[in-house]
Each structure stands twice: as structure tokens, then as C-alpha cells.
Design a protein around this motif. Structure first.
Motif, PDB file in Angstrom:
ATOM      1  N   PHE A   1       0.850  -1.189   0.000  1.00  0.00           N
ATOM      2  CA  PHE A   1       0.000   0.000   0.000  1.00  0.00           C
ATOM      3  C   PHE A   1       0.887   1.240   0.000  1.00  0.00           C
ATOM      4  O   PHE A   1       1.891   1.295   0.710  1.00  0.00           O
ATOM      5  CB  PHE A   1      -0.874  -0.026   1.257  1.00  0.00           C
ATOM      6  CG  PHE A   1      -1.743   1.183   1.429  1.00  0.00           C
ATOM      7  CD1 PHE A   1      -2.974   1.265   0.798  1.00  0.00           C
ATOM      8  CD2 PHE A   1      -1.332   2.239   2.221  1.00  0.00           C
ATOM      9  CE1 PHE A   1      -3.779   2.381   0.952  1.00  0.00           C
ATOM     10  CE2 PHE A   1      -2.136   3.360   2.386  1.00  0.00           C
ATOM     11  CZ  PHE A   1      -3.365   3.427   1.750  1.00  0.00           C
ATOM     12  N   THR A   2       0.521   2.205  -0.809  1.00  0.00           N
ATOM     13  CA  THR A   2       1.254   3.475  -0.824  1.00  0.00           C
ATOM     14  C   THR A   2       0.279   4.625  -0.603  1.00  0.00           C
ATOM     15  O   THR A   2      -0.737   4.725  -1.302  1.00  0.00           O
ATOM     16  CB  THR A   2       2.003   3.679  -2.156  1.00  0.00           C
ATOM     17  OG1 THR A   2       2.824   2.539  -2.400  1.00  0.00           O
ATOM     18  CG2 THR A   2       2.873   4.923  -2.101  1.00  0.00           C
ATOM     19  N   PHE A   3       0.587   5.415   0.377  1.00  0.00           N
ATOM     20  CA  PHE A   3      -0.246   6.563   0.762  1.00  0.00           C
ATOM     21  C   PHE A   3       0.340   7.802   0.079  1.00  0.00           C
ATOM     22  O   PHE A   3       1.482   8.178   0.341  1.00  0.00           O
ATOM     23  CB  PHE A   3      -0.158   6.698   2.291  1.00  0.00           C
ATOM     24  CG  PHE A   3      -1.070   7.698   2.943  1.00  0.00           C
ATOM     25  CD1 PHE A   3      -1.045   9.045   2.597  1.00  0.00           C
ATOM     26  CD2 PHE A   3      -1.944   7.298   3.947  1.00  0.00           C
ATOM     27  CE1 PHE A   3      -1.874   9.962   3.225  1.00  0.00           C
ATOM     28  CE2 PHE A   3      -2.781   8.212   4.590  1.00  0.00           C
ATOM     29  CZ  PHE A   3      -2.738   9.546   4.218  1.00  0.00           C
ATOM     30  N   HIS A   4      -0.425   8.390  -0.832  1.00  0.00           N
ATOM     31  CA  HIS A   4      -0.007   9.636  -1.482  1.00  0.00           C
ATOM     32  C   HIS A   4      -0.843  10.769  -0.900  1.00  0.00           C
ATOM     33  O   HIS A   4      -2.059  10.622  -0.751  1.00  0.00           O
ATOM     34  CB  HIS A   4      -0.258   9.582  -2.993  1.00  0.00           C
ATOM     35  CG  HIS A   4       0.415   8.444  -3.702  1.00  0.00           C
ATOM     36  ND1 HIS A   4       1.646   8.566  -4.291  1.00  0.00           N
ATOM     37  CD2 HIS A   4       0.019   7.158  -3.909  1.00  0.00           C
ATOM     38  CE1 HIS A   4       1.982   7.397  -4.852  1.00  0.00           C
ATOM     39  NE2 HIS A   4       1.005   6.525  -4.620  1.00  0.00           N
ATOM     40  N   THR A   5      -0.203  11.879  -0.591  1.00  0.00           N
ATOM     41  CA  THR A   5      -1.011  13.007  -0.122  1.00  0.00           C
ATOM     42  C   THR A   5      -1.422  13.843  -1.326  1.00  0.00           C
ATOM     43  O   THR A   5      -0.620  14.097  -2.235  1.00  0.00           O
ATOM     44  CB  THR A   5      -0.236  13.892   0.874  1.00  0.00           C
ATOM     45  OG1 THR A   5       0.948  14.385   0.256  1.00  0.00           O
ATOM     46  CG2 THR A   5       0.129  13.106   2.123  1.00  0.00           C
TER      47      THR A   5
ATOM     48  N   TYR B   1       4.012   7.924   9.057  1.00  0.00           N
ATOM     49  CA  TYR B   1       2.616   7.574   9.353  1.00  0.00           C
ATOM     50  C   TYR B   1       2.145   8.185  10.673  1.00  0.00           C
ATOM     51  O   TYR B   1       0.961   8.406  10.871  1.00  0.00           O
ATOM     52  CB  TYR B   1       2.409   6.047   9.313  1.00  0.00           C
ATOM     53  CG  TYR B   1       2.073   5.610   7.901  1.00  0.00           C
ATOM     54  CD1 TYR B   1       0.755   5.529   7.472  1.00  0.00           C
ATOM     55  CD2 TYR B   1       3.077   5.360   6.976  1.00  0.00           C
ATOM     56  CE1 TYR B   1       0.445   5.186   6.170  1.00  0.00           C
ATOM     57  CE2 TYR B   1       2.786   5.025   5.669  1.00  0.00           C
ATOM     58  CZ  TYR B   1       1.461   4.934   5.274  1.00  0.00           C
ATOM     59  OH  TYR B   1       1.155   4.612   3.980  1.00  0.00           O
TER      60      TYR B   1
END
Lengths: 181, 95
Positions: free
Chosen positions: A45-49, A76
Motif C-alpha cells: 500500500f502506498t499513501f499519497h497526499t 505515518y
């Protein structure tokens, strides 16, 4: 938790959210819960803002992630601290504050978040550093180039997914299990 | 002649349009992996775009309350959301 406390908290949250039903459909806790059920070798999973312009301080919040990541601190913790304190940085909450006062609020959050603990002054100087500003702009431009215009938006194995904040744990699991075969 | 001019104008607009689409190459891949040891060769790769100020994205106690896997607890008058293991990840408010 006694019932009156639950009611008090719920009422307070409803006030925060302005449109309280949105609070029932938050994406991140659901996604995080789903991810906890899979091996890191199966699901990544990759969290992009992606700061939306109508949330006036979203860009600084996003820039804060770049600052924290470059300091080698757990990013995080910043993302979740921002979510947990989102109401304090909202348009209504900051309507009568100067931009510098809001920056200080961000600095205080960075300093008080245990695993981050970057001094407030240092954090504020960093979010005003043109290099972090540029890195945040590049992230935003990349998201735009992928066609992202709202949040949350999900891509699964590169394809735009219909998943949104209404998706339940069961829906996510169904999708992932199907792909894992 | 007119069609040649139209073609030239169209080609120029296309070239300008392409230039406008150019995105600077970031110094490293964008985004933050979760968990940090997430495998680059995992069969399922999810990319999420979240606005930290977007209510639809946020960690909310209410979402925690309605999810079977999440719970909200009052701990020393601090309201905190906790994950499955009971580890708090964010203080939402003092009550």
C-alpha cells in the motif's frame, strides 16, 4: 465508556464534521484494518497526499509529511496525527487566524507528536523552505497527471478503482482475495 | 493554404499542450509505503490518494465505533482510537 460519555463524544464529533455523516465513512481506518490482515509480500500500500485547494491548510499538512519523512521520522505518525487533529486545522477553525499562527499550530503538532518530536520552530522553518514546498508541488502535480481530482482515490495494480470512502472491510477483502487467487 | 494554417495552429497547440503536461521527475518515488516493509513485488499494489484535511479520509472515532475490527476507548479521560492490537494511534480529543 458510559452511555452519556459516548453521546457527548458523538455530539462533539458531529459538530466537528459539519456534515456529520461523513464521519461514518472514513477511508483510512478501514483500509488500515484490511492491510493488517495480509502479508507485506501479498499486498503493498502506498499513501499519497493530495491536498485539495478548498481545504485551505491541506498543502501545509501535506508538506509536513515531506518534512517528517526527510527527517527520518515515522511519517505515518504524522499522517495519523493530522487526521486525529483535522478539526483544528479546518477552514472554520482557522478563519480568524493568520497564516503564521496556523503554521505555529502545525509546528506544535509536530513537536507534541511523540515519535516525531521535531521542535516547533524547526518544523515551521522547514514548511517555509522552498525545497519542501517544491517537493510537495511535484507530488501534487504527479497526482494530477494520474487524473486524481478528489480524495480518497484508489488505484489497484495501476488501474483506477471504484473503491471509495463507503467501502467496507468486506468489500476490500473481496477485491484483494480475488486478485490473490 | 487555410488548411495548412489550421494544421500548423493545431500542431502548435498540441505541442504546447504536451509541454503543459510535463511533470517534474521527483527525486524519489512518490508516497509512503505501508507497512514500511511492504514488498515491491507484492501481487496487489494499492495506491491511495488522501487529503489530510478531507473528512472522508480521516481517522474518526465514529468510523472506529461502527467497524467490527476497531474500537474506541476512554483512557484517563483521553479519547483515543486504537487498532486491533489495542495500540492507540491518535488522540482525538480530551473529554
Amino acid at each position: 465508556m458510559d452511555q452519556s460519555a459516548t453521546f457527548y463524544v458523538a455530539r462533539k464529533l458531529c459538530f466537528w464534521f459539519e456534515r456529520s455523516w461523513l464521519g461514518l465513512q472514513a477511508a483510512w481506518p478501514v483500509v488500515k484494518s484490511v492491510l493488517g490482515g495480509y502479508a507485506a509480500s501479498d499486498v503493498a500500500f502506498t499513501f499519497h497526499t493530495f491536498p485539495l485547494p478548498y481545504h485551505h491548510h491541506a498543502f501545509t499538512a501535506s508538506e509536513g509529511a515531506h518534512v517528517v519523512a526527510s527527517s527520518g521520522k515515522p511519517v505515518y505518525d504524522w499522517l495519523e496525527a493530522m487526521f486525529a487533529n483535522q478539526p483544528s486545522f479546518g477552514n472554520s477553525a482557522t478563519a480568524n487566524m493568520t497564516w503564521n499562527e496556523v503554521d505555529t499550530l502545525f509546528g506544535n503538532l509536530a513537536e507534541s507528536t511523540k515519535a516525531i518530536n521535531i521542535p516547533a520552530d524547526q518544523f515551521v522553518a522547514s514548511v517555509n523552505n522552498p525545497n519542501f514546498d517544491e517537493a510537495t508541488r511535484v507530488s501534487w502535480k504527479l497526482s494530477c497527471a494520474r487524473g486524481v481530482s478528489g480524495t480518497p482515490t484508489f488505484f489497484v495494480n495501476g488501474a483506477l478503482s471504484t473503491a471509495d470512502e463507503s467501502w467496507t472491510v468486506a468489500q476490500w477483502k473481496q477485491l484483494i482475495d480475488q486478485l490473490l487467487g | 493554404m487555410r488548411s495548412m494554417l489550421a494544421t500548423a495552429v493545431a500542431a502548435t497547440l498540441l505541442a504546447v499542450g504536451c509541454l503543459a503536461q510535463t511533470v517534474p521527475i521527483p527525486s524519489r518515488p512518490d508516497g509512503y509505503r505501508y507497512p514500511p516493509n511492504a514488498n515491491a513485488t507484492a501481487l496487489v499494489q494499492i495506491d491511495a490518494y488522501f487529503d489530510l484535511m478531507c473528512p472522508d479520509c480521516l481517522v474518526s472515532a465514529l468510523a472506529a465505533q461502527i467497524s467490527a475490527n476497531w474500537q474506541v476507548q476512554l483512557d484517563d479521560l483521553l479519547l483515543a482510537a486504537v487498532d486491533d492490537a489495542g495500540k492507540p494511534f491518535g488522540v482525538l480529543d480530551r473529554v
